[in-house]
Design an enzyme around this catalytic site. Structure first.
Site, PDB file in Angstrom:
ATOM      1  N   LYS A 152       0.855  -1.198   0.000  1.00  0.00           N
ATOM      2  CA  LYS A 152       0.000   0.000   0.000  1.00  0.00           C
ATOM      3  C   LYS A 152       0.889   1.246   0.000  1.00  0.00           C
ATOM      4  O   LYS A 152       1.732   1.394   0.888  1.00  0.00           O
ATOM      5  CB  LYS A 152      -0.861   0.028   1.264  1.00  0.00           C
ATOM      6  CG  LYS A 152      -1.992  -0.961   1.251  1.00  0.00           C
ATOM      7  CD  LYS A 152      -3.264  -0.338   0.706  1.00  0.00           C
ATOM      8  CE  LYS A 152      -4.343  -1.410   0.564  1.00  0.00           C
ATOM      9  NZ  LYS A 152      -5.362  -1.030  -0.409  1.00  0.00           N
ATOM     10  N   ASP A 181      -0.153  -0.302  -4.667  1.00  0.00           N
ATOM     11  CA  ASP A 181      -1.554   0.148  -4.726  1.00  0.00           C
ATOM     12  C   ASP A 181      -1.669   1.512  -4.059  1.00  0.00           C
ATOM     13  O   ASP A 181      -1.526   1.631  -2.849  1.00  0.00           O
ATOM     14  CB  ASP A 181      -2.476  -0.859  -4.041  1.00  0.00           C
ATOM     15  CG  ASP A 181      -3.950  -0.554  -4.301  1.00  0.00           C
ATOM     16  OD1 ASP A 181      -4.249   0.502  -4.906  1.00  0.00           O
ATOM     17  OD2 ASP A 181      -4.792  -1.374  -3.902  1.00  0.00           O
ATOM     18  N   GLU A 207      -1.285   0.183  -9.067  1.00  0.00           N
ATOM     19  CA  GLU A 207      -2.748   0.129  -9.071  1.00  0.00           C
ATOM     20  C   GLU A 207      -3.344   1.485  -8.707  1.00  0.00           C
ATOM     21  O   GLU A 207      -2.956   2.088  -7.713  1.00  0.00           O
ATOM     22  CB  GLU A 207      -3.151  -0.931  -8.039  1.00  0.00           C
ATOM     23  CG  GLU A 207      -4.544  -1.446  -8.151  1.00  0.00           C
ATOM     24  CD  GLU A 207      -4.726  -2.671  -7.231  1.00  0.00           C
ATOM     25  OE1 GLU A 207      -3.853  -3.581  -7.249  1.00  0.00           O
ATOM     26  OE2 GLU A 207      -5.711  -2.705  -6.500  1.00  0.00           O
ATOM     27  N   LYS A 259     -13.082  -7.409  -9.106  1.00  0.00           N
ATOM     28  CA  LYS A 259     -13.724  -7.985  -7.919  1.00  0.00           C
ATOM     29  C   LYS A 259     -15.045  -8.565  -8.410  1.00  0.00           C
ATOM     30  O   LYS A 259     -16.035  -7.828  -8.554  1.00  0.00           O
ATOM     31  CB  LYS A 259     -13.986  -6.898  -6.875  1.00  0.00           C
ATOM     32  CG  LYS A 259     -12.721  -6.271  -6.298  1.00  0.00           C
ATOM     33  CD  LYS A 259     -13.085  -5.089  -5.398  1.00  0.00           C
ATOM     34  CE  LYS A 259     -11.928  -4.640  -4.534  1.00  0.00           C
ATOM     35  NZ  LYS A 259     -10.800  -4.092  -5.306  1.00  0.00           N
TER      36      LYS A 259
HETATM   37 MG    MG Z   1      -6.750  -1.712  -5.045  1.00  0.00          MG
END
Ligand code: MG
Length: 349
Positions: A152, A181, A207, A259
């Site tokens: 992250k 991300d 991302e 997703k």
């Molecule tokens: Mg993501």
């Protein structure tokens, strides 16, 4: 075909709050659906909406379920409006569950056989926390066998995180890949600084560098994707089949983080992506084992390149009965087949 329709709403605390751009996320709300056909066959599905991702709310899902009533036929199920994408997804999954094909039906033979031909197991990306805390975890994850790591970023100052990037890369095992991300945290200039730095590092993709809702986001994302060698991935920019269609139409050259739980019609959207030979990473929506089973089934029959799954999220819930497969460097088809939606349903009674 007339079904008996039931649903159960859930509110499940996470083991530890999930860090998001909207602050800490402490509990998952959603709803399980159950269809029983005239012969007694039962199918399950999960609606796990994430409203800040652009889906409907769980209250809207529940209201629509009450309206459906106890007896539903296929026409009634098909008439659930498209804006209730998560509910449509759950109902489709439950019908497919009854038909025996799993969430993604299979005209070309049994799902079991397709999986065996395709991929009996898939790698999983290990999740690393933001900031310096990532460094302490890489060793143990590498030792366990993980080779794809997701870090992250966009949480701390850009300059500080860029210094840390070198430490993170130096700590990765040989041959490992790093996913970054940013969850839309950067503006164009900040994204450029990162992408310049990523060019000669083992970064699989970055991302969502720019927020999906930022002014001119699509043009900025397409521009960045064209200007730098490191692939970019869309996550928050994709909330449903229409978004996928739009980005395919725009010629998006990067990765689609999908997703399946958030796609109204997952089968159609995935068929479109497969036809376009798009790069797809299957990812968790932090759903229970019911939705996870359907999403993982879709990943296992995906005909394109098998990239590491974004399903390194378990153990996730304070009550482990709702969790998907335990976190490991690989998820095997047997782990997915073993997930038992009925047990999850019963745990909510
Ligand atoms: Mg993501």
């Amino acid at each position: 075909m007339v079904y008996l329709f039931q649903f159960r709403r859930y509110r499940l605390p996470f083991r530890t709050p999930v860090r998001t751009a909207h602050g800490p996320w402490g509990e998952r709300v959603g709803l399980l659906v159950r269809l029983t056909d005239a012969t007694g066959r039962v199918g399950y599905g999960e609606a796990a909406p994430i409203p800040w991702f652009g889906t409907e709310t769980v209250d809207e899902v529940e209201a629509a379920c009450r309206e459906l009533g106890e007896k539903v036929d296929e026409a009634r199920l098909a008439a659930v409006p498209g804006r209730l994408g998560c509910l449509r997804n759950a109902l489709t999954a439950a019908q497919a569950d009854i038909a025996g094909g799993g969430a993604i039906s299979s005209a070309a033979g049994s799902q079991e056989r397709r999986v065996k031909d395709n991929a009996p197991y898939l790698p999983v990306a290990a999740l690393l926390p933001a900031g310096r805390a990532a460094l302490a975890l890489i060793g143990a994850k590498a030792e366990a066998g993980f080779r794809v790591f997701k870090w992250k970023v966009g949480v701390e100052d850009v300059a500080d995180e860029l210094v840390l990037l070198d430490d993170v890369c130096a700590t990765l095992p040989n041959g490992a890949k790093l996913r970054l991300d940013a969850n839309g945290a950067w503006d164009r200039r900040q994204a450029e600084r990162w992408l310049e730095r990523c060019a000669d590092r083992p970064v699989e993709f970055v991302e969502q560098p720019i927020a999906a809702g930022a002014r001119g986001a699509a043009d900025v994302l397409l521009g960045l994707a064209g200007d730098f060698p490191t692939p970019l991935a869309l996550d928050e920019s994709l909330t449903g089949g229409e978004d996928i269609e739009r980005w395919l139409g725009a010629g998006w050259p990067g990765v689609f983080v999908v997703k399946p739980a958030l796609l109204g019609d997952a089968e159609a959207a995935l068929a479109r992506l497969a036809k376009a030979k798009a790069a797809v990473v299957f990812s968790s929506a932090l759903e229970t084992a019911v939705g996870a089973k359907a999403a993982l089934q879709a990943a296992f029959v995906w005909p394109g390149e098998a990239r590491a799954l974004g399903f390194g999220v378990w153990p996730l819930f304070a009550d482990a009965r709702f969790d998907g497969p335990y976190l490991a460097p690989f998820i095997h088809w047997e782990d997915v087949a073993r997930l038992n939606p009925e047990a999850v349903w019963n745990a909510l009674s």
